[in-house]
Design a protein around this motif. Structure first.
Motif, mmCIF file in Angstrom:
data_model
loop_
_atom_site.group_PDB
_atom_site.id
_atom_site.type_symbol
_atom_site.label_atom_id
_atom_site.label_comp_id
_atom_site.label_asym_id
_atom_site.label_seq_id
_atom_site.Cartn_x
_atom_site.Cartn_y
_atom_site.Cartn_z
ATOM 1 N N VAL A 131 29.961 41.455 30.979
ATOM 2 C CA VAL A 131 31.230 42.130 31.239
ATOM 3 C C VAL A 131 31.733 41.874 32.656
ATOM 4 O O VAL A 131 32.898 41.482 32.850
ATOM 5 C CB VAL A 131 31.098 43.633 30.961
ATOM 6 N N LYS A 132 30.886 42.093 33.657
ATOM 7 C CA LYS A 132 31.360 41.951 35.041
ATOM 8 C C LYS A 132 31.850 40.546 35.361
ATOM 9 O O LYS A 132 32.922 40.385 35.984
ATOM 10 C CB LYS A 132 30.268 42.394 36.016
ATOM 11 N N PRO A 133 31.134 39.475 34.958
ATOM 12 C CA PRO A 133 31.684 38.133 35.227
ATOM 13 C C PRO A 133 33.021 37.900 34.535
ATOM 14 O O PRO A 133 33.909 37.243 35.088
ATOM 15 C CB PRO A 133 30.605 37.199 34.672
ATOM 16 N N ALA A 134 33.189 38.451 33.330
ATOM 17 C CA ALA A 134 34.460 38.277 32.619
ATOM 18 C C ALA A 134 35.594 38.995 33.340
ATOM 19 O O ALA A 134 36.732 38.510 33.361
ATOM 20 C CB ALA A 134 34.335 38.781 31.185
ATOM 21 N N LEU A 135 35.295 40.154 33.920
ATOM 22 C CA LEU A 135 36.329 40.909 34.626
ATOM 23 C C LEU A 135 36.827 40.169 35.866
ATOM 24 O O LEU A 135 37.895 40.477 36.391
ATOM 25 C CB LEU A 135 35.797 42.293 35.022
ATOM 26 N N ALA A 136 36.049 39.188 36.329
ATOM 27 C CA ALA A 136 36.469 38.408 37.491
ATOM 28 C C ALA A 136 37.431 37.289 37.108
ATOM 29 O O ALA A 136 37.980 36.621 37.989
ATOM 30 C CB ALA A 136 35.246 37.814 38.186
#
Length: 232
Positions: free
Chosen positions: A83-88
């Motif tokens: 999730v966190k890498p995608a939010l970037a």
């Protein structure tokens, strides 16, 4: 005088106790992906880790508590890995693609010998009511909600057509993921990832606004795909 149980609880909260607890959970999680959630018991971990059962009870008071904490760790790792890498990445279709790509990589991660623990647990616990099943259900709902929310943002950004049923889109994504697990884990299909990618691309094309550009072959995506191909 403090009781033995109280002393054990205090020890579990020390930095060393927390490191030990994390190591136990990490081993339990890897084990669960191979033998199932129900196979992870305090007795099995005590044997594997050469620890006493009483020592493990200092960290986890029951098998269910152990299993839930193990899955909680899996949830944290999934957020950090998927999730966190995608939010970037940019909002809209690029973010949805990143979520899907990172999830496929998570499912095939060497740290998860049996794949995504939530996928595996969803098959194992589907008809076993209880708090562990409830925890798995909530995590899967959260994941599907994340996909649906990303699809709604894609509509707002003009990448997807107005009126798209974003909840259905998310369910269809989940269906592709389930098919990928079957094809790659059970059927050992060497084309499993390519087939899943084609299915996802078709789903996105169907959802795309008529004026939206095709983002399925951006330079970043082509580079990442080539790198994955070299590693496989």
């Amino acid at each position: 005088m403090a009781t033995t149980a109280t002393t054990a609880r205090g020890a579990a909260r020390t930095p060393k106790g927390e490191r030990t607890r994390e190591a136990i959970l990490g081993h339990a999680l890897a084990l669960a992906t191979r033998i199932g959630v129900e196979g992870v018991t305090i007795g099995r971990l005590a044997e594997d880790l050469k620890m006493s059962k009483s020592g493990l009870f200092a960290h986890f008071k029951s098998k269910e508590a152990l299993q839930i904490e193990m899955l909680r760790m899996a949830g944290r790792r999934m957020v950090e890995t998927v999730v966190k890498p995608a939010l970037a990445t940019p909002r809209g279709e690029p973010r949805l693609r990143a979520l899907f790509d990172h999830w496929l990589a998570w499912e095939q991660s060497p740290s998860l010998p049996g794949g995504c623990p939530f996928m595996a647990a969803s098959f194992e616990l589907d008809d076993r009511p209880g708090p562990v099943r409830d925890f798995v259900v909530q995590n899967l709902r959260d994941w599907i909600d994340t996909l649906a929310g990303a699809a709604r943002i894609a509509v707002q950004e003009g990448h997807f057509r107005a009126g798209l049923d974003c909840d259905q889109f998310a369910q269809d994504c989940q269906g592709i993921g389930l098919g990928f697990v079957h094809a790659s884990r059970l059927m050992r299909d060497p084309q499993a990832r390519a087939r899943a990618q084609r299915a996802f691309d078709a789903l996105v094309r169907d959802a795309r606004a008529s004026s939206a550009p095709d983002r399925s072959a951006t330079p970043e995506r082509s580079t990442a795909s080539a790198a994955r191909g070299r590693r496989s």
